[in-house]
Design a protein around this motif. Structure first.
Motif, PDB file in Angstrom:
ATOM      1  N   ILE A   1       0.832  -1.201   0.000  1.00  0.00           N
ATOM      2  CA  ILE A   1       0.000   0.000   0.000  1.00  0.00           C
ATOM      3  C   ILE A   1       0.873   1.260   0.000  1.00  0.00           C
ATOM      4  N   ALA A   2       2.037   1.208   0.635  1.00  0.00           N
ATOM      5  CA  ALA A   2       2.912   2.381   0.691  1.00  0.00           C
ATOM      6  C   ALA A   2       3.416   2.779  -0.695  1.00  0.00           C
ATOM      7  N   PHE A   3       3.439   1.837  -1.639  1.00  0.00           N
ATOM      8  CA  PHE A   3       3.940   2.117  -2.983  1.00  0.00           C
ATOM      9  C   PHE A   3       2.813   2.392  -3.975  1.00  0.00           C
ATOM     10  N   LYS A   4       1.580   2.516  -3.468  1.00  0.00           N
ATOM     11  CA  LYS A   4       0.436   2.720  -4.361  1.00  0.00           C
ATOM     12  C   LYS A   4      -0.382   3.921  -3.920  1.00  0.00           C
ATOM     13  N   ASP A   5      -1.088   4.523  -4.876  1.00  0.00           N
ATOM     14  CA  ASP A   5      -2.066   5.564  -4.545  1.00  0.00           C
ATOM     15  C   ASP A   5      -3.343   4.827  -4.159  1.00  0.00           C
ATOM     16  N   TYR A   6      -3.359   4.355  -2.945  1.00  0.00           N
ATOM     17  CA  TYR A   6      -4.380   3.395  -2.515  1.00  0.00           C
ATOM     18  C   TYR A   6      -5.780   3.999  -2.542  1.00  0.00           C
ATOM     19  N   ASN A   7      -6.674   3.262  -3.172  1.00  0.00           N
ATOM     20  CA  ASN A   7      -8.088   3.613  -3.215  1.00  0.00           C
ATOM     21  C   ASN A   7      -8.867   2.446  -2.638  1.00  0.00           C
ATOM     22  N   ILE A   8      -9.661   2.720  -1.593  1.00  0.00           N
ATOM     23  CA  ILE A   8     -10.354   1.633  -0.893  1.00  0.00           C
ATOM     24  C   ILE A   8     -11.349   0.915  -1.802  1.00  0.00           C
ATOM     25  N   TYR A   9     -11.898   1.622  -2.798  1.00  0.00           N
ATOM     26  CA  TYR A   9     -12.880   1.010  -3.696  1.00  0.00           C
ATOM     27  C   TYR A   9     -12.218   0.156  -4.767  1.00  0.00           C
ATOM     28  N   LYS A  10     -11.009   0.553  -5.187  1.00  0.00           N
ATOM     29  CA  LYS A  10     -10.296  -0.228  -6.206  1.00  0.00           C
ATOM     30  C   LYS A  10      -9.551  -1.414  -5.609  1.00  0.00           C
ATOM     31  N   GLY A  11      -9.183  -1.315  -4.339  1.00  0.00           N
ATOM     32  CA  GLY A  11      -8.425  -2.382  -3.700  1.00  0.00           C
ATOM     33  C   GLY A  11      -6.930  -2.219  -3.931  1.00  0.00           C
ATOM     34  N   ILE A  12      -6.141  -3.093  -3.305  1.00  0.00           N
ATOM     35  CA  ILE A  12      -4.684  -2.988  -3.389  1.00  0.00           C
ATOM     36  C   ILE A  12      -4.186  -3.277  -4.803  1.00  0.00           C
ATOM     37  N   ILE A  13      -4.732  -4.291  -5.435  1.00  0.00           N
ATOM     38  CA  ILE A  13      -4.235  -4.713  -6.744  1.00  0.00           C
ATOM     39  C   ILE A  13      -4.501  -3.660  -7.816  1.00  0.00           C
ATOM     40  N   LYS A  14      -5.709  -3.082  -7.847  1.00  0.00           N
ATOM     41  CA  LYS A  14      -6.096  -2.162  -8.932  1.00  0.00           C
ATOM     42  C   LYS A  14      -5.720  -0.703  -8.652  1.00  0.00           C
ATOM     43  N   SER A  15      -5.297  -0.378  -7.451  1.00  0.00           N
ATOM     44  CA  SER A  15      -4.868   0.994  -7.157  1.00  0.00           C
ATOM     45  C   SER A  15      -3.601   1.309  -7.947  1.00  0.00           C
ATOM     46  N   PRO A  16      -3.473   2.543  -8.471  1.00  0.00           N
ATOM     47  CA  PRO A  16      -2.295   2.870  -9.317  1.00  0.00           C
ATOM     48  C   PRO A  16      -0.986   2.849  -8.536  1.00  0.00           C
ATOM     49  N   TRP A  17       0.042   2.367  -9.193  1.00  0.00           N
ATOM     50  CA  TRP A  17       1.394   2.268  -8.623  1.00  0.00           C
ATOM     51  C   TRP A  17       2.072   3.636  -8.670  1.00  0.00           C
ATOM     52  N   VAL A  18       2.618   4.096  -7.533  1.00  0.00           N
ATOM     53  CA  VAL A  18       3.297   5.406  -7.508  1.00  0.00           C
ATOM     54  C   VAL A  18       4.758   5.279  -7.081  1.00  0.00           C
ATOM     55  N   GLY A  19       5.216   4.079  -6.800  1.00  0.00           N
ATOM     56  CA  GLY A  19       6.617   3.864  -6.437  1.00  0.00           C
ATOM     57  C   GLY A  19       6.983   4.519  -5.118  1.00  0.00           C
ATOM     58  N   PHE A  20       8.072   5.303  -5.130  1.00  0.00           N
ATOM     59  CA  PHE A  20       8.593   5.910  -3.902  1.00  0.00           C
ATOM     60  C   PHE A  20       8.017   7.315  -3.640  1.00  0.00           C
ATOM     61  N   TYR A  21       6.918   7.662  -4.280  1.00  0.00           N
ATOM     62  CA  TYR A  21       6.370   9.019  -4.164  1.00  0.00           C
ATOM     63  C   TYR A  21       6.125   9.414  -2.706  1.00  0.00           C
ATOM     64  N   TYR A  22       5.428   8.586  -1.963  1.00  0.00           N
ATOM     65  CA  TYR A  22       5.086   8.925  -0.568  1.00  0.00           C
ATOM     66  C   TYR A  22       6.325   8.950   0.329  1.00  0.00           C
ATOM     67  N   PHE A  23       7.311   8.147   0.001  1.00  0.00           N
ATOM     68  CA  PHE A  23       8.568   8.172   0.758  1.00  0.00           C
ATOM     69  C   PHE A  23       9.308   9.487   0.510  1.00  0.00           C
ATOM     70  N   ARG A  24       9.297   9.968  -0.777  1.00  0.00           N
ATOM     71  CA  ARG A  24       9.923  11.253  -1.087  1.00  0.00           C
ATOM     72  C   ARG A  24       9.221  12.394  -0.367  1.00  0.00           C
ATOM     73  N   VAL A  25       7.880  12.328  -0.339  1.00  0.00           N
ATOM     74  CA  VAL A  25       7.104  13.360   0.373  1.00  0.00           C
ATOM     75  C   VAL A  25       7.481  13.367   1.855  1.00  0.00           C
ATOM     76  N   LEU A  26       7.587  12.180   2.442  1.00  0.00           N
ATOM     77  CA  LEU A  26       7.918  12.069   3.872  1.00  0.00           C
ATOM     78  C   LEU A  26       9.322  12.593   4.165  1.00  0.00           C
ATOM     79  N   PHE A  27      10.312  12.135   3.413  1.00  0.00           N
ATOM     80  CA  PHE A  27      11.702  12.503   3.689  1.00  0.00           C
ATOM     81  C   PHE A  27      12.019  13.950   3.325  1.00  0.00           C
ATOM     82  N   ASN A  28      11.255  14.538   2.403  1.00  0.00           N
ATOM     83  CA  ASN A  28      11.468  15.937   2.020  1.00  0.00           C
ATOM     84  C   ASN A  28      10.703  16.914   2.896  1.00  0.00           C
ATOM     85  N   ASP A  29       9.855  16.391   3.772  1.00  0.00           N
ATOM     86  CA  ASP A  29       9.101  17.270   4.672  1.00  0.00           C
ATOM     87  C   ASP A  29      10.086  17.960   5.622  1.00  0.00           C
TER      88      ASP A  29
END
Length: 202
Positions: A1-29
């Motif tokens: 889930i950390a590597f996806k733009d998680y959508n509860i309706y689409k589920g883990i598999i169908k949610s779009p892949w965003v890679g390290f985006y959220y990690f970059r947001v966290l570490f750049n804060d």
């Protein structure tokens, strides 16, 4: 889930892949390292002081000969473990209130000092957080350490007394080594949760 733009309706598999985006947001804060330091410090304070307080209370209760007194103290110290963080926070706010809080009443009436606004001053936060954590957790830790002390062979104490060993010698040579496996196990379990402070009580 950390590597996806998680959508509860689409589920883990169908949610779009965003890679390290959220990690970059966290570490750049800009507040990331401050938050990490505060989280780490709160956990370390809780582990160190909680372990020391639990071991001390367990050893003191082990020296008590009255079963009724021992059970009463255990019950009183264990009860806060079942109180929710919301209730704990409410109690802390009432006790530390600058107008009619118990602590400030003592400061004003006994020490003739000005009341302190504990909840509005950042320098008191870590101390208040750690003390409330001790209040909540010391009872559970004490029960675990008392169980470890109970498992120590009584013949070791008798042998120590025959050899002329007093209470302090018994503690250093028998009680503490007998508790050490439990102390190490609980420390390992607590260190594994060092970044799991949570936000409820904060």
């Amino acid at each position: 889930i950390a590597f996806k733009d998680y959508n509860i309706y689409k589920g883990i598999i169908k949610s779009p892949w965003v890679g390290f985006y959220y990690f970059r947001v966290l570490f750049n804060d800009p507040n990331f390292f401050r938050l990490l330091r505060n989280t780490f410090l709160l956990s370390v304070y809780g582990i160190v002081f909680g372990t020391i307080a639990s071991i001390t209370l367990a050893i003191l209760l082990n020296e008590v000969y009255s079963p009724l007194f021992k059970r009463t103290v255990q019950t009183i110290t264990y009860l806060p473990h079942f109180i929710s963080n919301a209730v704990i926070a409410g109690i802390v706010i009432m006790v530390l209130s600058p107008k009619d809080g118990l602590v400030n009443q003592i400061i004003v009436n006994i020490f003739n000092r000005q009341p302190i606004y504990f909840m509005g001053n950042p320098k008191y936060f870590r101390s208040i957080y750690t003390i409330t954590g001790l209040w909540q957790g010391v009872g559970w830790g004490t029960i675990v350490y008392l169980a470890a002390i109970t498992g120590i062979d009584p013949q070791l104490y008798e042998a120590c007394m025959i050899d002329g060993g007093g209470r302090i010698r018994q503690f250093w040579n028998i009680t503490l080594p007998g508790m050490m496996p439990t102390i190490v196990l609980l420390l390992i379990l607590n260190v594994a949760k060092v970044l799991d402070v949570g936000t409820e009580k904060v």
